[in-house]
Design a protein around this motif. Structure first.
Motif, PDB file in Angstrom:
ATOM      1  N   VAL A  77       0.820  -1.221   0.000  1.00  0.00           N
ATOM      2  CA  VAL A  77       0.000   0.000   0.000  1.00  0.00           C
ATOM      3  C   VAL A  77       0.855   1.273   0.000  1.00  0.00           C
ATOM      4  CG1 VAL A  77      -1.687   1.343   1.327  1.00  0.00           C
ATOM      5  CG2 VAL A  77      -2.050  -1.100   0.948  1.00  0.00           C
ATOM      6  N   PRO A  78       1.869   1.405   0.873  1.00  0.00           N
ATOM      7  CA  PRO A  78       2.715   2.603   0.786  1.00  0.00           C
ATOM      8  C   PRO A  78       3.435   2.732  -0.550  1.00  0.00           C
ATOM      9  CG  PRO A  78       3.031   1.506   2.892  1.00  0.00           C
ATOM     10  CD  PRO A  78       2.235   0.571   2.034  1.00  0.00           C
ATOM     11  N   PHE A  79       3.878   1.616  -1.115  1.00  0.00           N
ATOM     12  CA  PHE A  79       4.536   1.646  -2.417  1.00  0.00           C
ATOM     13  C   PHE A  79       3.587   2.167  -3.489  1.00  0.00           C
ATOM     14  CE2 PHE A  79       5.580  -0.391  -6.494  1.00  0.00           C
ATOM     15  CZ  PHE A  79       6.894   0.011  -6.647  1.00  0.00           C
ATOM     16  N   ALA A  80       2.357   1.644  -3.509  1.00  0.00           N
ATOM     17  CA  ALA A  80       1.376   2.064  -4.500  1.00  0.00           C
ATOM     18  C   ALA A  80       0.989   3.526  -4.307  1.00  0.00           C
ATOM     19  CB  ALA A  80       0.125   1.177  -4.421  1.00  0.00           C
ATOM     20  N   ALA A  81       0.912   3.967  -3.043  1.00  0.00           N
ATOM     21  CA  ALA A  81       0.574   5.372  -2.775  1.00  0.00           C
ATOM     22  C   ALA A  81       1.667   6.295  -3.301  1.00  0.00           C
ATOM     23  CB  ALA A  81       0.380   5.581  -1.276  1.00  0.00           C
ATOM     24  N   ALA A  82       2.928   5.919  -3.083  1.00  0.00           N
ATOM     25  CA  ALA A  82       4.037   6.736  -3.592  1.00  0.00           C
ATOM     26  C   ALA A  82       4.046   6.747  -5.112  1.00  0.00           C
ATOM     27  CB  ALA A  82       5.365   6.197  -3.063  1.00  0.00           C
ATOM     28  N   THR A  83       3.791   5.607  -5.722  1.00  0.00           N
ATOM     29  CA  THR A  83       3.751   5.525  -7.176  1.00  0.00           C
ATOM     30  C   THR A  83       2.624   6.393  -7.735  1.00  0.00           C
ATOM     31  OG1 THR A  83       4.593   3.267  -7.051  1.00  0.00           O
ATOM     32  CG2 THR A  83       3.629   3.936  -9.133  1.00  0.00           C
ATOM     33  N   ALA A  84       1.477   6.401  -7.048  1.00  0.00           N
ATOM     34  CA  ALA A  84       0.361   7.256  -7.469  1.00  0.00           C
ATOM     35  C   ALA A  84       0.762   8.722  -7.432  1.00  0.00           C
ATOM     36  CB  ALA A  84      -0.845   7.017  -6.563  1.00  0.00           C
ATOM     37  N   GLY A  85       1.482   9.117  -6.396  1.00  0.00           N
ATOM     38  CA  GLY A  85       1.904  10.509  -6.284  1.00  0.00           C
ATOM     39  C   GLY A  85       2.903  10.904  -7.344  1.00  0.00           C
ATOM     40  N   TYR A  86       3.879  10.047  -7.581  1.00  0.00           N
ATOM     41  CA  TYR A  86       4.917  10.388  -8.557  1.00  0.00           C
ATOM     42  C   TYR A  86       4.437  10.243  -9.998  1.00  0.00           C
ATOM     43  CZ  TYR A  86       8.197  11.381  -4.939  1.00  0.00           C
ATOM     44  OH  TYR A  86       8.808  11.988  -3.865  1.00  0.00           O
ATOM     45  N   ALA A  87       3.261   9.683 -10.181  1.00  0.00           N
ATOM     46  CA  ALA A  87       2.657   9.678 -11.508  1.00  0.00           C
ATOM     47  C   ALA A  87       2.179  11.080 -11.898  1.00  0.00           C
ATOM     48  CB  ALA A  87       1.482   8.704 -11.549  1.00  0.00           C
ATOM     49  N   LEU A  88       2.197  12.012 -10.957  1.00  0.00           N
ATOM     50  CA  LEU A  88       1.790  13.391 -11.229  1.00  0.00           C
ATOM     51  C   LEU A  88       2.981  14.309 -11.503  1.00  0.00           C
ATOM     52  CD1 LEU A  88      -0.815  13.699  -8.344  1.00  0.00           C
ATOM     53  CD2 LEU A  88      -1.332  13.405 -10.766  1.00  0.00           C
ATOM     54  N   VAL A  89       4.178  13.860 -11.155  1.00  0.00           N
ATOM     55  CA  VAL A  89       5.367  14.713 -11.248  1.00  0.00           C
ATOM     56  C   VAL A  89       5.678  15.218 -12.658  1.00  0.00           C
ATOM     57  CG1 VAL A  89       7.892  14.662 -11.031  1.00  0.00           C
ATOM     58  CG2 VAL A  89       6.449  13.956  -9.116  1.00  0.00           C
ATOM     59  N   PRO A  90       5.519  14.406 -13.713  1.00  0.00           N
ATOM     60  CA  PRO A  90       5.831  14.927 -15.044  1.00  0.00           C
ATOM     61  C   PRO A  90       5.090  16.223 -15.397  1.00  0.00           C
ATOM     62  CG  PRO A  90       5.666  12.560 -15.157  1.00  0.00           C
ATOM     63  CD  PRO A  90       5.227  12.956 -13.773  1.00  0.00           C
TER      64      PRO A  90
END
Length: 266
Positions: free
Chosen positions: A29-42
């Motif tokens: 869950v923390p991994f997926a949450a971080a991945t969700a957030g960094y999917a916005l960085v671009p």
């Protein structure tokens, strides 16, 4: 597409987690949450994006710097057939190279100490919560609580402290992957739209180093239109639930129990 990008990052995180050795709810869950957030960085290369507005003047300044760098990089590296463009939005940050480099940078922070790594993870969580809502923070906290309960320690305070220390150590092993996967999934999402995404830069294609990869015309969709809201978001939401550890098994058990009950009623 902020919500769609974050949801796709969440789904990708759930799918990729086992590949990087994460299997329990407390890890996935923390991994997926971080991945969700960094999917916005671009989209820091767009002044109106949620990532650019998140911390007011601070992120707006970062966005301006990213846009300026992207514009310079575009002009320096564009091929003979690249279009006449500012080279700001959907350029430097929307590449596989950027995803890999930032992922490596995040992974290298493990040498700087656990708090540096935690800062990167929390940044991803804040970005995800801004796009998806506070439920994702609650999900991470619930996963952390589950890990504490799972220790079976008679002293909750000690168990919590031990779990926190263990969690901080584990984050350093996957935060780089979360950043890279999130950013790359964003690029793949943009490749589904009419504008496409030049994520294979600097590989020259048909005289362009910023060649926009995209689907055939009949399959492309416009961002912010009905297809995204009616089809893309619901599909990603359902996928984000079914990909949770144990979700498919629970669904199968529910199906089997329902079948047995219905058979008994007939």
């Amino acid at each position: 597409m902020g919500r769609s990008h974050a949801l796709s990052g969440w789904c990708a995180g759930l799918a990729v987690a086992p590949l990087v050795g994460l299997t329990s709810v407390a890890e996935v869950v923390p991994f997926a949450a971080a991945t969700a957030g960094y999917a916005l960085v671009p989209d820091l290369d767009h002044p109106g994006a949620s990532a650019s507005r998140l911390l007011g003047p601070v992120t707006r300044l970062v966005s301006a710097a990213v846009r300026a760098f992207s514009g310079v990089l575009y002009n320096v590296t564009k091929g003979p057939r690249d279009e006449d463009s500012t080279g700001k939005h959907r350029h430097a940050t929307h590449t596989l190279v950027a995803a890999i480099l930032l992922g490596m940078l995040a992974a290298s922070l493990g040498d700087r100490g656990k708090w540096a790594v935690l800062a990167v993870a929390v940044t991803g969580l804040v970005l995800a919560a801004d796009a998806l809502g506070d439920w994702i923070v609650l999900a991470v906290l619930a996963a952390a609580g589950w890990s504490v309960v799972g220790t079976g320690d008679a002293l909750p305070g000690t168990a919590a402290a031990d779990a926190l220390q263990a969690g901080l150590s584990q984050i350093g092993g996957w935060i780089g992957a979360a950043v890279a996967v999130g950013m790359f999934v964003h690029c793949l999402g943009d490749s589904l739209t009419r504008s496409g995404c030049p994520w294979l830069w600097p590989l020259p294609i048909r005289g362009e180093t910023w060649y926009e990869l995209r689907l055939p015309k009949p399959l492309r969709f416009s961002t912010g239109k009905w297809f995204e809201h009616v089809v893309i978001v619901p599909v990603l939401t359902i996928g984000g639930v079914l990909l949770l550890p144990g979700a498919l098994q629970a669904l199968q058990q529910l199906f089997d129990a329902t079948s047995i009950w219905l058979a008994g009623q007939s």
